[in-house]
Design a protein around this motif. Sequence first.
Motif, PDB file in Angstrom:
ATOM      1  N   GLN A   1     -12.679 -16.740  11.000  1.00  0.00           N
ATOM      2  CA  GLN A   1     -12.796 -16.233   9.500  1.00  0.00           C
ATOM      3  C   GLN A   1     -11.119 -16.274   8.735  1.00  0.00           C
ATOM      4  N   ASP A   2     -11.000 -15.996   7.577  1.00  0.00           N
ATOM      5  CA  ASP A   2     -10.063 -17.119   6.891  1.00  0.00           C
ATOM      6  C   ASP A   2      -9.877 -14.741   7.193  1.00  0.00           C
TER       7      ASP A   2
ATOM      8  N   GLU B   1     -10.866 -21.223   4.533  1.00  0.00           N
ATOM      9  CA  GLU B   1     -11.156 -21.248   3.167  1.00  0.00           C
ATOM     10  C   GLU B   1      -9.810 -21.785   1.977  1.00  0.00           C
ATOM     11  N   PRO B   2     -10.954 -22.006   0.799  1.00  0.00           N
ATOM     12  CA  PRO B   2     -10.020 -22.284  -0.382  1.00  0.00           C
ATOM     13  C   PRO B   2      -9.269 -20.896  -1.461  1.00  0.00           C
TER      14      PRO B   2
ATOM     15  N   ARG C   1     -13.138 -26.964   5.050  1.00  0.00           N
ATOM     16  CA  ARG C   1     -13.043 -25.152   5.244  1.00  0.00           C
ATOM     17  C   ARG C   1     -13.213 -25.278   6.812  1.00  0.00           C
ATOM     18  N   LEU C   2     -13.339 -26.494   7.798  1.00  0.00           N
ATOM     19  CA  LEU C   2     -13.421 -26.500   9.872  1.00  0.00           C
ATOM     20  C   LEU C   2     -12.330 -26.869   9.834  1.00  0.00           C
TER      21      LEU C   2
ATOM     22  N   LEU D   1      -6.102 -20.207  -1.676  1.00  0.00           N
ATOM     23  CA  LEU D   1      -5.296 -20.099  -3.086  1.00  0.00           C
ATOM     24  C   LEU D   1      -5.463 -21.334  -3.890  1.00  0.00           C
ATOM     25  N   GLU D   2      -6.740 -22.220  -3.395  1.00  0.00           N
ATOM     26  CA  GLU D   2      -7.610 -22.932  -4.652  1.00  0.00           C
ATOM     27  C   GLU D   2      -8.338 -22.262  -5.559  1.00  0.00           C
ATOM     28  N   GLU D   3      -9.369 -20.819  -5.235  1.00  0.00           N
ATOM     29  CA  GLU D   3      -9.269 -20.513  -6.190  1.00  0.00           C
ATOM     30  C   GLU D   3      -8.583 -20.029  -7.047  1.00  0.00           C
ATOM     31  N   GLY D   4      -7.395 -18.800  -6.320  1.00  0.00           N
ATOM     32  CA  GLY D   4      -6.298 -18.556  -7.311  1.00  0.00           C
ATOM     33  C   GLY D   4      -6.259 -19.263  -7.770  1.00  0.00           C
ATOM     34  N   LEU D   5      -5.428 -20.744  -7.840  1.00  0.00           N
ATOM     35  CA  LEU D   5      -4.866 -21.798  -8.946  1.00  0.00           C
ATOM     36  C   LEU D   5      -5.685 -22.572 -10.093  1.00  0.00           C
ATOM     37  N   LYS D   6      -6.865 -21.943  -9.846  1.00  0.00           N
ATOM     38  CA  LYS D   6      -8.455 -22.308 -10.792  1.00  0.00           C
ATOM     39  C   LYS D   6      -8.249 -21.255 -11.814  1.00  0.00           C
TER      40      LYS D   6
END
Lengths: 217, 622
Positions: free
Chosen positions: B127-128, B300-301, B330-331, B303-308
């Motif tokens: 888990q992240d 998990e994404p 993600r693995l 930072l990616e979600e935050g940036l988007k």
Amino acid sequence: MASTENRKPKTENPPKNLRIFLTGVGGQGTLLASRLLGEAALAAGYNPMVSETHGMAQRGGIVVSTVVLGDLQSPLISPGEADIVLGFEALEAFRALDRCHARSLVIANTATLAPYPVAIGQARYPSVAQMFHRLAEQVGALLAFDADALAHRSGSPLAVNMVILGALAATEYLPISAQDILSVIRTRTKEKFLASNLQAFELGAAAARDPRNWQRR
Amino acid sequence: MSELLTGAAGERRLFLGNEAIVRGALEAGVALVTTYPGTPASEIGDRCYEISRQTGLRFEYSTNEKVALEVAAGAAACGWRVLCAMKHVGLNVAADALMTLAYVGVKGGMVIVSADDPSLFSSQNEQDNRYYARLAGLPMLEPATPEEAKAMTRAAFALSENLKLPVLLRTTTRVNHTRGPVTLGELAARPGPGRFYKDPFRQVMVPAVARQAHVRLLAAQDQARALAETSVFNEISGRGAWGIVTSGVAGAYVADALTELGLADKVRLLKLGFTHPLPEALLGDFLAPLSKVLVVEELEPYLEEGLKAVAQARGLPVTIRGKGPDLFSRLYEYHPGLVREVVARFFGVSSEAPDPLVPEQILGQPLPDRPPNLCAGCPHRAMYYAVKIALKDLGVEGVFPTDIGCYTLGLLPPLSMADFLICMGSSISTAAGISRATGQKVVAFIGDSTFFHSGLPALVNAVHHKHDFLLVILDNGTTAMTGHQPHPGVSLMPPGYPGEHVPIARVVKALGVEKLWVVNPFKYKESLAAAKEALEASGIRVLISQAPCVLYEARITGKKRKARFQVSRGCGECRDCLDNFGCPAMYLESGEKGRLQIDPDLCSGCAFCVQWCDHIRPVGAG
């Protein structure tokens, strides 16, 4: 695969970046060896990164660690990118072939520790001669000898790591000197093991000076 | 003296990430450290225990992570600087406390280390835990190197006091267990006694108080975000129309990849260290001039979600990618070559890495695996064997819910005595569910440290609800898997250990268990008889298997083995020892008719096998 350049180790210009991969079986002292190399490199002015395996892997499993020197920030070594492999056990040295490239130096213990499936007859331990023959065909140089026997001769059967470090220090692949490593060993070793550790280191160095232990492409 | 207490300011040392965290805490004047051991965080507690023996630092191995966090929270409420360290799944145990501690806040600085384990080197999941920072609304720092781990730990205490919130220091195995150069600062003095000042309408979370506390938490998050905008831990470098955003150790792989691919002057790099709350203005300004951006983060994404979200809010046309087919997984943890390859592919440059060698192919045969195994002389194996034979003699199949510790290796053949595992303490409660649902013969296994960690409520539950299974408590007197940390039931006290001994049998009886057996597993006849009795009884039964971990005992007592054993000539073909016991000291000689042998270097002299095999004899007895 065959590369004609670098048939011999470059002695005059040690590589700027150096990735050293250590592999063995829990209890063989790979972690201490990588730490000592890291400490010696730090004392010599490098910015070493050393990564270690802890926890479950140490109950008789494979223990790997890495020492990365030079202008590199990554502590890990990817497949095909180890400049030096130190194999503390024959099978594990061969298994680490996936870390090697065509100019890698492999220093390997020819002594074996049977994995449990082999011990109980469910799997076969490959022929050491055959493994090292194949290995030598793929890498820049292979230095192989019985490090267990030398450790026994030093008076400390657990000093396989000192034997291997001594051998590595006697090659010309390292940008740090044998003296750098020895002075770290002196400060990190308990009084009662110091003499045997130094002896083991010297026996390893002698093994590296013996051309019969080398196979170079 | 611990080497973490020596050295002048400015000196450079090679520290493990975990040691760097401890040094950072000492430089910040930490007064109390609490933990429950768990890889990859264990060395934080171990070094602090050592230091607590040498200085006034207060330290405890708490019984579990929730307890550790609450003890730390109490002290932080009194103005002490406190550090609480745990592995990622430990934060699940502590999560109940964490979520509302964010409302209560702290007075003294509080740093919570969450050590995540991408690739599951020693864990049950990957888990992240960055999402915990978001879930709880707490500030989070993410170091990439030991040097940063020390700097961020130090800074986290000040940040925590500034915001009056605990700060999450989120690491991964590759940071905890990397050694790197660390520049020492001055050690700080520890404070005297703290003082608890009553302020119940801010610190007792009844609904009316908590409603206001939640308002304060959101305001503190805005304040934290403003600090993240200008944090020195969020660095921009390079130039160009392309961008990379990264955090943690992945940043090191990115840095090497950019150098090796010659992209340093084509790619702008944002390396984030203060990752919750995300600095939205900084991210937006970073993204605005760029055409495409790659996000390089393990698991998990986040930072990616935050940036988007930032790009959407600002209406930016930039392409942002991170996870996906042909991109990052993600693995598992990343490595330098993998990151270089994806960076090269994303920006359309060539990376020219030859295919790595495949040892099995080169040899033309498979290489034997080297699975970890319980040690020769391990008391767990002896107890497993007795239960196994007892079930066989009774002609019953057992179902084995198990738990977390060395004994989880009972999963592997030939023992094969682990059937179900979720998390710490789950052996007992899942046994209750399995036996109720099936009526099958259920035998749960749990270790001593795990029993204290989270077995007690489950056992009370089993007593109260009259569940029907046998619980075997494998009591080896220590927390063996993580490096022999003491716990309340510790039988061989480490020299000078100040803890009070709480015997397991007393606890089990006090919880209302009436059918209790206590055996030394190395006494085969007794443990077999007890196992049979316990298996045949009904209701909730507990069998305590009591013998010290062989490694721990040797370390604490200096005890040497008394005898070693060998196989006599009469040994035939039964293979009971290999098929059911699996001691690593036993092996078959190579060849068609190889005989069974015992390796004299590996035999611990436990004298267990000699009790059930007539062909094994002490060396010298013929």
